[in-house]
Design an enzyme around this catalytic site. Structure first.
Site, PDB file in Angstrom:
ATOM      1  N   GLY A 219       0.821  -1.210   0.000  1.00 43.50           N
ATOM      2  CA  GLY A 219       0.000   0.000   0.000  1.00 43.50           C
ATOM      3  C   GLY A 219       0.849   1.252   0.000  1.00 43.50           C
ATOM      4  CG  ASN A 220      -0.452   4.683  -1.451  1.00 43.23           C
ATOM      5  OD1 ASN A 220      -1.152   5.483  -0.839  1.00 43.23           O
ATOM      6  ND2 ASN A 220      -0.890   4.010  -2.510  1.00 43.23           N
ATOM      7  NE  ARG A 221       3.812   7.908   5.372  1.00 44.56           N
ATOM      8  CZ  ARG A 221       4.447   9.082   5.384  1.00 44.56           C
ATOM      9  NH1 ARG A 221       5.440   9.291   4.551  1.00 44.56           N
ATOM     10  NH2 ARG A 221       4.091  10.018   6.222  1.00 44.56           N
TER      11      ARG A 221
END
Ligand code: CTP
Length: 410
Positions: A219-221
């Protein structure tokens, strides 16, 4: 009919000055109080009596006249809107530099009113890198540039540089005034501006997650805060909003249709289903560029992987590029680009390359880092158009940035 507005029409020294009469006339017929500030060069092309008769006010040109009235600032302070038509390359350069060596320059510097500029010059002057840079500077300050159009110029030549038609300039000026009155989407009465009334706006927000197995993902932030602020701002401005929510860390706003999506494939399906009827698509979601080639049906066990573990990833489709390639006439598509580049010029170059690659209408460009951009409540963005010109800048709460983005969309 609107009797409350004071409109300053600045005229500078180009052959198209004679057409400015029609701009003055249009505002006068609308009931506006119109004051012409002409440069001395403009008065070589068009007579003061004509402008005074049409505007029904004295025409001012000299910096050292009317000093007792402090005219050099009074005109600008009283203006609700300033339109400069035609704007020569010289005047544009002076405005970009903030020079005030004549009455018009002083008037503009002393004003907080929206400014609309209609350039008129020969094609070579318009394409000159100095003019290109000056126009980009003016755009980045939120100044509206109308035209120039393409057509017959003063001599035998034909090309870009012809002043836009007066009707078009007046319409652009009205739109700029309406935008400026939106005050972050709120009218002076406190009511939200309804400039997106019943427009269908499709917004993606958050970050996609690509599953490896039933319990893990890549995923990412992205928190989704900017996309959610956009959805809330658009709804407040009257839009019918569909929010495709990808793993949001914040609650979606009330009054919008929420479609949940987690992976890039789900996001793509959700967007495709709603894209046809959308007037505007805003891709604020951070999308994973790659996904694991094989998603394991059961939890991946250490025993099966060993000391190191190599994951095979395959490229995801570029949803924004796909939507941009299939958009229908009049549909506006806005992309986002979060870059870790802090240098403004290099950031702009990345943004220009990206908008060219994606083919969207606008790109919202910002710098992100370990502590900037993600999950924070504020943001600083540059808005680029297809040509790579800066058409807006915003810094502040994600809600105020959302409204600035929507101003450009409107
Ligand atoms: N985007 C998309 N589909 C992808 C990747 C990105 O629709 N597979 C969209 C994002 O929603 C965003 C824009 O494209 O609006 C730019 O995303 P970004 O990650 O900055 O661009 P990339 O094309 O992934 O380029 P890179 O990561 O190499 O900078």
């Amino acid at each position: 009919m609107n009797t409350a507005r004071t409109i300053v029409v600045g005229i500078t020294g180009g052959i198209a000055a004679y057409k400015a009469v029609n701009i003055v006339r249009a505002f006068v017929l609308n009931g506006d109080s119109v004051h012409v500030v002409a440069t001395p060069a403009a008065l070589r092309f068009i007579g003061k009596p004509t402008l005074e008769a049409i505007s029904r006010h004295p025409v001012y040109s000299e910096l050292y006249e009317g000093v007792d009235e402090v005219r050099h600032v009074a005109i600008g302070q009283s203006a609700d809107l300033i339109v400069v038509a035609p704007a020569t390359a010289n005047t544009i350069a002076k405005l970009a530099a903030g020079l005030a060596d004549d009455l018009l320059g002083n008037t503009i510097l002393a004003s907080t009113a929206p400014l609309v500029i209609a350039p008129a010059m020969h094609t070579e002057m318009w394409n000159n890198p100095a003019t290109v840079a000056n126009i980009a500077t003016l755009r980045s300050r939120g100044i509206t540039i109308v035209g120039p159009g393409y057509g017959r110029l003063t001599g035998q030549d034909v090309g870009a540089g012809r002043m836009e038609e007066p009707d078009t300039i007046v319409a652009a000026a009205e739109a700029a005034l309406a935008r400026s009155q939106s005050h972050d989407g709120v009218e002076p009465s406190g009511e939200p501006t309804q400039d997106l009334l019943n427009r269908r706006i499709l917004i993606s927000a958050g970050g996609t997650r690509e599953p490896l197995d039933p319990v893990r993902f890549i995923g990412n932030r992205s928190s989704g805060k900017q996309g959610v602020a956009l959805a809330e701002a658009a709804r407040a401005r009257g839009a019918l909003v569909t929010l495709v929510a990808c793993n949001l860390e914040v609650a979606p706003p009330a009054g919008v249709e929420v479609v949940s999506a987690s992976s890039t494939a789900e996001l793509r399906d959700a967007l495709r289903a709603a894209a046809d009827t959308a007037d505007v698509i805003i891709m604020a979601a951070a999308v994973a560029d790659y996904r694991p080639q094989n998603v394991q049906p059961g939890k991946i066990k250490k025993e099966s992987t060993g000391e190191t573990f190599t994951l095979e990833l395959v490229k995801n489709p570029d949803i924004l590029a796909e939507l941009s390639a299939t958009n229908r006439d009049g549909q506006v598509i806005v992309g986002f680009a979060a870059e870790t580049e802090a240098d403004r010029d290099r950031l702009l170059n990345l943004g220009r390359d990206k908008i060219a690659r994606k083919g969207c209408d606008y790109l919202v460009l910002n710098t992100v880092g370990w502590s900037d951009g993600f999950a924070t409540d504020s943001n600083t963005v540059l808005l680029l158009d297809r040509l790579g010109d800066i058409v807006g800048e915003a810094s502040g709460s994600k809600m105020s940035v959302a409204h600035r983005i929507l101003d450009v969309v409107v």
